[in-house]
Design a protein around this motif. Structure first.
Motif, PDB file in Angstrom:
ATOM      1  N   GLN A 130       0.862  -1.180   0.000  1.00  0.00           N
ATOM      2  CA  GLN A 130       0.000   0.000   0.000  1.00  0.00           C
ATOM      3  C   GLN A 130       0.896   1.226   0.000  1.00  0.00           C
ATOM      4  N   GLU A 131       0.870   2.031  -1.059  1.00  0.00           N
ATOM      5  CA  GLU A 131       1.793   3.153  -1.177  1.00  0.00           C
ATOM      6  C   GLU A 131       1.309   4.398  -0.447  1.00  0.00           C
ATOM      7  N   TYR A 132       0.013   4.486  -0.213  1.00  0.00           N
ATOM      8  CA  TYR A 132      -0.520   5.627   0.533  1.00  0.00           C
ATOM      9  C   TYR A 132      -1.850   5.237   1.167  1.00  0.00           C
ATOM     10  N   ILE A 133      -2.226   6.004   2.170  1.00  0.00           N
ATOM     11  CA  ILE A 133      -3.511   5.813   2.845  1.00  0.00           C
ATOM     12  C   ILE A 133      -4.202   7.167   2.949  1.00  0.00           C
ATOM     13  N   PHE A 134      -5.504   7.146   3.182  1.00  0.00           N
ATOM     14  CA  PHE A 134      -6.267   8.373   3.387  1.00  0.00           C
ATOM     15  C   PHE A 134      -6.765   8.400   4.835  1.00  0.00           C
ATOM     16  N   LEU A 135      -6.519   9.518   5.512  1.00  0.00           N
ATOM     17  CA  LEU A 135      -6.903   9.659   6.916  1.00  0.00           C
ATOM     18  C   LEU A 135      -7.764  10.899   7.100  1.00  0.00           C
ATOM     19  N   LYS A 136      -8.733  10.791   8.006  1.00  0.00           N
ATOM     20  CA  LYS A 136      -9.566  11.942   8.344  1.00  0.00           C
ATOM     21  C   LYS A 136      -8.805  12.824   9.319  1.00  0.00           C
ATOM     22  N   GLU A 165      -3.691  -0.530  11.532  1.00  0.00           N
ATOM     23  CA  GLU A 165      -2.941  -1.728  11.149  1.00  0.00           C
ATOM     24  C   GLU A 165      -3.570  -2.406   9.935  1.00  0.00           C
ATOM     25  N   GLU A 166      -4.886  -2.279   9.787  1.00  0.00           N
ATOM     26  CA  GLU A 166      -5.558  -2.832   8.615  1.00  0.00           C
ATOM     27  C   GLU A 166      -5.197  -2.055   7.349  1.00  0.00           C
ATOM     28  N   LEU A 167      -4.908  -0.763   7.499  1.00  0.00           N
ATOM     29  CA  LEU A 167      -4.637   0.092   6.346  1.00  0.00           C
ATOM     30  C   LEU A 167      -3.180   0.022   5.887  1.00  0.00           C
ATOM     31  N   LEU A 168      -2.262  -0.150   6.833  1.00  0.00           N
ATOM     32  CA  LEU A 168      -0.837  -0.097   6.506  1.00  0.00           C
ATOM     33  C   LEU A 168      -0.319  -1.448   6.026  1.00  0.00           C
ATOM     34  N   PRO A 169       0.713  -1.451   5.179  1.00  0.00           N
ATOM     35  CA  PRO A 169       1.333  -2.718   4.759  1.00  0.00           C
ATOM     36  C   PRO A 169       1.999  -3.399   5.949  1.00  0.00           C
ATOM     37  N   ALA A 170       1.539  -4.594   6.278  1.00  0.00           N
ATOM     38  CA  ALA A 170       1.966  -5.266   7.510  1.00  0.00           C
ATOM     39  C   ALA A 170       3.462  -5.529   7.553  1.00  0.00           C
ATOM     40  N   GLN A 171       4.075  -5.779   6.381  1.00  0.00           N
ATOM     41  CA  GLN A 171       5.501  -6.112   6.372  1.00  0.00           C
ATOM     42  C   GLN A 171       6.379  -4.897   6.649  1.00  0.00           C
ATOM     43  N   ASP A 172       5.826  -3.702   6.564  1.00  0.00           N
ATOM     44  CA  ASP A 172       6.635  -2.484   6.706  1.00  0.00           C
ATOM     45  C   ASP A 172       6.532  -1.830   8.084  1.00  0.00           C
ATOM     46  N   PHE A 173       5.543  -2.235   8.883  1.00  0.00           N
ATOM     47  CA  PHE A 173       5.305  -1.579  10.171  1.00  0.00           C
ATOM     48  C   PHE A 173       5.176  -2.626  11.277  1.00  0.00           C
ATOM     49  N   ALA A 174       5.542  -2.214  12.493  1.00  0.00           N
ATOM     50  CA  ALA A 174       5.468  -3.126  13.630  1.00  0.00           C
ATOM     51  C   ALA A 174       5.003  -2.373  14.867  1.00  0.00           C
ATOM     52  N   ARG A 175       4.082  -2.948  15.592  1.00  0.00           N
ATOM     53  CA  ARG A 175       3.649  -2.414  16.890  1.00  0.00           C
ATOM     54  C   ARG A 175       4.701  -2.813  17.912  1.00  0.00           C
ATOM     55  N   VAL A 176       5.190  -1.878  18.685  1.00  0.00           N
ATOM     56  CA  VAL A 176       6.240  -2.163  19.660  1.00  0.00           C
ATOM     57  C   VAL A 176       5.845  -1.800  21.086  1.00  0.00           C
ATOM     58  N   HIS A 177       4.696  -1.156  21.219  1.00  0.00           N
ATOM     59  CA  HIS A 177       4.270  -0.664  22.534  1.00  0.00           C
ATOM     60  C   HIS A 177       2.795  -0.337  22.420  1.00  0.00           C
ATOM     61  N   ARG A 178       2.112  -0.311  23.544  1.00  0.00           N
ATOM     62  CA  ARG A 178       0.697   0.049  23.538  1.00  0.00           C
ATOM     63  C   ARG A 178       0.480   1.409  22.883  1.00  0.00           C
ATOM     64  N   SER A 179       1.482   2.275  22.948  1.00  0.00           N
ATOM     65  CA  SER A 179       1.345   3.633  22.423  1.00  0.00           C
ATOM     66  C   SER A 179       2.186   3.923  21.183  1.00  0.00           C
ATOM     67  N   PHE A 180       2.870   2.907  20.629  1.00  0.00           N
ATOM     68  CA  PHE A 180       3.751   3.193  19.498  1.00  0.00           C
ATOM     69  C   PHE A 180       3.731   2.076  18.447  1.00  0.00           C
TER      70      PHE A 180
END
Length: 242
Positions: free
Chosen positions: A139-145, A187-202
């Motif tokens: 996913q190269e881009y996402i749209f956010l409100k 997390e549903e919007l972002l490419p899973a292989q490129d991002f990682a949850r590391v903390h409840r807040s990050f």
């Protein structure tokens, strides 16, 4: 080239079965070969149908889904469909392809099966000589409100995401963007292989990590902690990328 993924639904709840059957019917590249109330019932038909994919519940009488997976030989692709999120780490140790927590939307379901289908198709394509195509993110881009507008955000520009109660703050090299959104939805919007949850807040962009020391991540001028909750899944993802 394989045109469809054949699949089984294994779930002891009639309503869950009906929802999955409805979702499968909407997807042209899925073909439902059987619906079963238990793994034991399904096992009797696996050799005959050899499905590509199982939609498998976890908590079922007689034999639970997690215990059933190691018994499968050969093992189809597995997508777990469960009301419980505490088994996610164990599930991915068993190399499941996706983990859907009930109730999940058709959008989330479709994203998971589409990724699997695309992986299967790409494996069957003849290898091409190194040429023009450059690797692209899922996913190269996402749209956010953002306030009263919808803003386009390039995923490759995101450094990390910070939780701010009901809001998320998206940190890029250029700006900080506040959006009313949950981590689960992002997390549903972002490419899973490129991002990682590391903390409840990050959540962090893996390719933007400068270094990791003592369970702390350095990205640009920001230090981000790795919590015990996300420690195992984060380092497992890093090993998978190595």
């Amino acid at each position: 080239m394989k045109e469809k993924l054949t699949c089984y639904i294994i779930d002891d709840e009639h309503l869950a079965q009906e929802i999955l059957e409805e979702y499968v019917a909407k997807v042209p590249f899925l073909e439902l070969k059987g619906t079963f109330m238990s793994p034991i019932e399904a096992a009797a038909h696996l050799d005959r149908d050899k499905p590509d994919l199982l939609f498998l519940d976890i908590n079922m009488p007689d034999l639970d889904g997690l215990s059933f997976i190691p018994m499968l030989n050969p093992k189809p692709m597995i997508i777990l469909t469960t009301a419980y999120d505490q088994y996610a780490l164990k599930a991915f140790e068993l190399e499941v392809k996706d983990y859907l927590v009930k109730p999940f939307s058709f959008e989330r379901f479709y994203k998971g099966v589409l990724r699997l289908y695309q992986e299967q198709v790409s494996r069957q394509l003849p290898e091409k000589t190194e040429a023009k195509a450059e690797p692209k993110s899922e996913q190269e881009y996402i749209f956010l409100k953002v306030g009263h507008r919808i803003q386009k955000v390039a995923t490759h520009e995101i450094l990390f995401i910070e939780g701010m109660k009901d809001y998320l703050r998206i940190h890029t090299a250029k700006e900080k963007i506040m959006t009313l959104l949950s981590f689960a939805k992002l997390e549903e919007l972002l490419p899973a292989q490129d991002f990682a949850r590391v903390h409840r807040s990050f959540m962090v962009a893996i390719d933007k990590i400068d270094h990791i020391e003592r369970n702390r991540i350095r990205i640009a001028d920001q230090i981000i902690p790795i919590s015990d909750t996300y420690n195992d899944s984060f380092y497992k993802k890093l090993r998978g990328l190595a």
